[in-house]
Enzyme design. Sequence first.
Site, short mmCIF file in Angstrom:
data_model
loop_
_atom_site.label_atom_id
_atom_site.label_comp_id
_atom_site.label_asym_id
_atom_site.label_seq_id
_atom_site.Cartn_x
_atom_site.Cartn_y
_atom_site.Cartn_z
N ASP A 26 0.83 -1.20 0.00
CA ASP A 26 0.00 0.00 0.00
C ASP A 26 0.86 1.25 0.00
O ASP A 26 1.98 1.26 0.53
CB ASP A 26 -0.92 -0.03 1.23
CG ASP A 26 -2.12 0.88 1.08
OD1 ASP A 26 -2.35 1.41 -0.03
OD2 ASP A 26 -2.84 1.08 2.08
N HIS B 134 2.49 3.46 -9.06
CA HIS B 134 2.31 2.02 -9.31
C HIS B 134 3.53 1.45 -10.05
O HIS B 134 3.94 0.32 -9.79
CB HIS B 134 1.03 1.77 -10.11
CG HIS B 134 -0.21 2.16 -9.36
ND1 HIS B 134 -0.44 1.78 -8.05
CD2 HIS B 134 -1.30 2.89 -9.72
CE1 HIS B 134 -1.61 2.26 -7.65
NE2 HIS B 134 -2.14 2.95 -8.64
N LEU C 21 10.63 -20.59 -4.89
CA LEU C 21 9.58 -19.84 -4.19
C LEU C 21 8.27 -19.81 -5.00
O LEU C 21 8.30 -19.71 -6.23
CB LEU C 21 10.07 -18.41 -3.96
CG LEU C 21 9.13 -17.43 -3.28
CD1 LEU C 21 9.92 -16.54 -2.33
CD2 LEU C 21 8.38 -16.55 -4.27
C1 IPE Z 1 -5.49 -2.79 -0.26
O1 IPE Z 1 -5.13 -1.46 -0.43
C2 IPE Z 1 -5.51 -3.48 -1.59
C3 IPE Z 1 -4.20 -3.68 -2.22
C4 IPE Z 1 -3.05 -3.37 -1.70
C5 IPE Z 1 -4.23 -4.29 -3.53
P1 IPE Z 1 -6.22 -0.30 -0.59
O2 IPE Z 1 -5.48 0.96 -0.71
O3 IPE Z 1 -7.17 -0.65 -1.68
O4 IPE Z 1 -7.00 -0.40 0.80
P2 IPE Z 1 -7.87 0.68 1.58
O5 IPE Z 1 -8.88 1.20 0.62
O6 IPE Z 1 -6.95 1.74 2.03
O7 IPE Z 1 -8.47 -0.07 2.73
C1 IPE Z 2 -1.53 0.21 -3.41
O1 IPE Z 2 -1.34 1.58 -3.42
C2 IPE Z 2 -1.77 -0.37 -4.77
C3 IPE Z 2 -3.15 -0.81 -5.04
C4 IPE Z 2 -4.12 -0.78 -4.16
C5 IPE Z 2 -3.42 -1.33 -6.35
P1 IPE Z 2 -2.54 2.61 -3.44
O2 IPE Z 2 -2.89 2.89 -4.85
O3 IPE Z 2 -3.66 2.12 -2.60
O4 IPE Z 2 -1.85 3.87 -2.78
P2 IPE Z 2 -2.49 4.90 -1.78
O5 IPE Z 2 -3.08 4.11 -0.64
O6 IPE Z 2 -3.53 5.67 -2.52
O7 IPE Z 2 -1.34 5.75 -1.34
MG MG Z 3 -4.10 2.36 -0.63
#
Ligand code: IPE
Ligand code: IPE
Ligand code: MG
Length: 232
Positions: A18, A35, A129
């Site tokens: 995240d 990303h 792995l």
């Molecule tokens: C969780 O992250 C999903 C992934 C890392 C793929 P999100 O950014 O979607 O989660 P929330 O919305 O903060 O709970």
């Molecule tokens: C995690 O990073 C990747 C996915 C959920 C696909 P985010 O896109 O959720 O990044 P933040 O939480 O907005 O910083």
């Molecule tokens: Mg996120």
Amino acid sequence: MSETPVNSVPRHVAIIMDGNGRWAQERRLPRLAGHKAGAKAVERTLKAAQQAGVRYLTLYAFSTENWSRPQEEIDGLFRLLAQTLDQYTQNAAKHGLRLWVSGAREPLPAAILDKIDYAVRSTAKNTGLTLNLALNYGARQEIVHAVNALLAEGKTHITPQDLAQHLYQPNLPDPDLIIRTSGEERLSNFLLWQAAYSEFYFTPVLWPDFNEAEFEKALASYRARKRRFGGL
Ligand code: IPE
Ligand code: IPE
Ligand code: MG
């Protein structure tokens, strides 16, 4: 005996990757740049996990709730995933990696499904792995999917073992360690069943900044834990 630290390498590490968006925002870049940087962190982490002797690595790549993001971001994420899968499949043989996927196939784009199927098939016999990609994954959906499969078999009474055997990857051991980056401390519909006795490690580091050293910190924290599983 059970009071001694685990002192060993977790067999299965699962990561909620995240913070890509916030990493990009801090740099005044589009979210997709976050990303892309996140994909590099995946590479680093995969290497670190292999070197540490981790056997299973589950990466939360796209949740069932992530469909609510802007279409442009979703398209970008899947383009990136397609590229990463191609690269991964090319390198998998050399490193003995095996790919598994946890998640629902519907409504993933056909091009992605083809790439996944090819990667899973062509790495099935590798003995290194196992990278389990949680893609279009939701833990509640997974549990309901398992229950529906059991109902379709005519079961009227089930055990925890029955349910575990109908999850997306029945041969995947429960995660010993679950890591979440970016300072959020929640599961976000990840591995609700499997996390019953997992150890958690939360770090404020944003996913694109995650690296070998951060992975080692998580492992060190895990080694110092005392897992009791309800015993003494
Ligand atoms: C969780 O992250 C999903 C992934 C890392 C793929 P999100 O950014 O979607 O989660 P929330 O919305 O903060 O709970
Ligand atoms: C995690 O990073 C990747 C996915 C959920 C696909 P985010 O896109 O959720 O990044 P933040 O939480 O907005 O910083
Ligand atoms: Mg996120």
